[in-house]
Design a protein around this motif. Structure first.
Motif, PDB file in Angstrom:
ATOM      1  N   ARG A  15      15.930 -14.277  -2.758  1.00 16.21           N
ATOM      2  CA  ARG A  15      15.655 -15.274  -1.726  1.00 16.21           C
ATOM      3  C   ARG A  15      14.174 -15.607  -1.706  1.00 16.21           C
ATOM      4  N   PRO A  16      13.835 -16.869  -1.417  1.00 21.52           N
ATOM      5  CA  PRO A  16      12.426 -17.216  -1.246  1.00 21.52           C
ATOM      6  C   PRO A  16      11.998 -16.879   0.182  1.00 21.52           C
ATOM      7  N   GLY A  17      10.745 -16.569   0.355  1.00 19.99           N
ATOM      8  CA  GLY A  17      10.266 -16.267   1.698  1.00 19.99           C
ATOM      9  C   GLY A  17       8.760 -16.358   1.796  1.00 19.99           C
ATOM     10  N   VAL A  18       8.298 -16.046   2.985  1.00 15.64           N
ATOM     11  CA  VAL A  18       6.876 -16.021   3.282  1.00 15.64           C
ATOM     12  C   VAL A  18       6.576 -14.656   3.885  1.00 15.64           C
ATOM     13  N   ILE A  25       9.603 -13.809   6.376  1.00 16.12           N
ATOM     14  CA  ILE A  25      10.327 -14.945   6.917  1.00 16.12           C
ATOM     15  C   ILE A  25      11.189 -15.510   5.798  1.00 16.12           C
ATOM     16  N   ASP A  26      12.470 -15.584   6.055  1.00 17.85           N
ATOM     17  CA  ASP A  26      13.449 -16.035   5.065  1.00 17.85           C
ATOM     18  C   ASP A  26      13.504 -17.564   5.075  1.00 17.85           C
ATOM     19  N   THR A  27      13.021 -18.193   4.010  1.00 21.67           N
ATOM     20  CA  THR A  27      12.984 -19.655   3.933  1.00 21.67           C
ATOM     21  C   THR A  27      14.174 -20.229   3.171  1.00 21.67           C
ATOM     22  N   THR A  28      15.179 -19.402   2.895  1.00 25.99           N
ATOM     23  CA  THR A  28      16.336 -19.841   2.111  1.00 25.99           C
ATOM     24  C   THR A  28      16.982 -21.093   2.674  1.00 25.99           C
ATOM     25  N   GLU A  29      17.239 -21.118   3.973  1.00 27.51           N
ATOM     26  CA  GLU A  29      17.929 -22.250   4.586  1.00 27.51           C
ATOM     27  C   GLU A  29      17.019 -23.454   4.786  1.00 27.51           C
ATOM     28  N   ALA A  51      -3.081 -31.871   4.616  1.00 31.22           N
ATOM     29  CA  ALA A  51      -3.552 -31.086   5.754  1.00 31.22           C
ATOM     30  C   ALA A  51      -2.583 -31.096   6.936  1.00 31.22           C
ATOM     31  N   PRO A  52      -2.003 -32.257   7.338  1.00 35.27           N
ATOM     32  CA  PRO A  52      -1.071 -32.210   8.468  1.00 35.27           C
ATOM     33  C   PRO A  52       0.119 -31.291   8.209  1.00 35.27           C
ATOM     34  N   PHE A  53       0.653 -31.309   6.982  1.00 35.61           N
ATOM     35  CA  PHE A  53       1.774 -30.422   6.680  1.00 35.61           C
ATOM     36  C   PHE A  53       1.357 -28.961   6.824  1.00 35.61           C
ATOM     37  N   LEU A  54       0.181 -28.622   6.303  1.00 37.10           N
ATOM     38  CA  LEU A  54      -0.263 -27.239   6.361  1.00 37.10           C
ATOM     39  C   LEU A  54      -0.413 -26.763   7.806  1.00 37.10           C
ATOM     40  N   ARG A  55      -0.816 -27.643   8.699  1.00 27.87           N
ATOM     41  CA  ARG A  55      -0.933 -27.270  10.116  1.00 27.87           C
ATOM     42  C   ARG A  55       0.440 -27.058  10.751  1.00 27.87           C
ATOM     43  N   GLU A  56       1.481 -27.690  10.210  1.00 32.18           N
ATOM     44  CA  GLU A  56       2.831 -27.576  10.766  1.00 32.18           C
ATOM     45  C   GLU A  56       3.579 -26.335  10.284  1.00 32.18           C
ATOM     46  N   ILE A  57       3.094 -25.687   9.246  1.00 38.29           N
ATOM     47  CA  ILE A  57       3.824 -24.559   8.667  1.00 38.29           C
ATOM     48  C   ILE A  57       4.154 -23.487   9.706  1.00 38.29           C
ATOM     49  N   PRO A  58       3.211 -23.006  10.527  1.00 39.96           N
ATOM     50  CA  PRO A  58       3.584 -21.969  11.501  1.00 39.96           C
ATOM     51  C   PRO A  58       4.715 -22.398  12.422  1.00 39.96           C
ATOM     52  N   LEU A  61       8.007 -22.258  10.476  1.00 39.92           N
ATOM     53  CA  LEU A  61       8.430 -20.897  10.159  1.00 39.92           C
ATOM     54  C   LEU A  61       8.959 -20.154  11.381  1.00 39.92           C
ATOM     55  N   SER A  62       8.504 -20.520  12.565  1.00 40.90           N
ATOM     56  CA  SER A  62       8.867 -19.762  13.764  1.00 40.90           C
ATOM     57  C   SER A  62      10.363 -19.807  14.066  1.00 40.90           C
ATOM     58  N   SER A  63      11.086 -20.786  13.550  1.00 36.80           N
ATOM     59  CA  SER A  63      12.517 -20.891  13.840  1.00 36.80           C
ATOM     60  C   SER A  63      13.395 -20.270  12.744  1.00 36.80           C
ATOM     61  N   LEU A  64      12.790 -19.702  11.727  1.00 35.12           N
ATOM     62  CA  LEU A  64      13.567 -19.149  10.613  1.00 35.12           C
ATOM     63  C   LEU A  64      13.837 -17.660  10.806  1.00 35.12           C
TER      64      LEU A  64
END
Length: 103
Positions: A15-18, A25-29, A51-58, A61-64
């Motif tokens: 599985r891919p993750g962070v 954090i399981d990013t599979t889904e 940059a905007p995408f990078l700021r949205e990452i947290p 990830l919080s819902s995974l």
């Protein structure tokens, strides 16, 4: 943030993750199947890494789903690399001509 591959005891599927601290954090889904031969696991192909995408990452990830690091088995970050380049000093002559101490 570290991009990883891992397996759980329940599912031996890669599985891919962070990795964030002591949790995975399981990013599979959340992501399309990763490109196991790419150092960035294909993230750059799936997202505009501006940059905007990078700021949205947290927030994303919080819902995974998460796993404690101790409950997963980490795998190679790039499971099937296209090329592996290594440097070895396994011969005394090679170490000497490189000006380095042999291991």
């Amino acid at each position: 943030m570290q991009l990883i591959h891992f397996r759980t005891a329940e599912s031996r599927t890669l599985r891919p993750g962070v990795l964030q601290g002591d949790r995975v954090i399981d990013t599979t889904e959340a992501l399309a199947p990763p490109d196991p031969g790419s150092p960035d696991l294909g993230f750059a192909d799936r997202f505009d890494l501006d940059a905007p995408f990078l700021r949205e990452i947290p927030d994303r990830l919080s819902s995974l789903p998460e796993h404690p690091l101790e409950d997963v088995a980490l795998a190679a970050p790039v499971p099937r690399p296209g090329k592996v380049v290594c440097i070895g000093l396994n011969y005394a002559d090679h170490a000497a001509e490189s000006g380095m101490d042999p291991p």
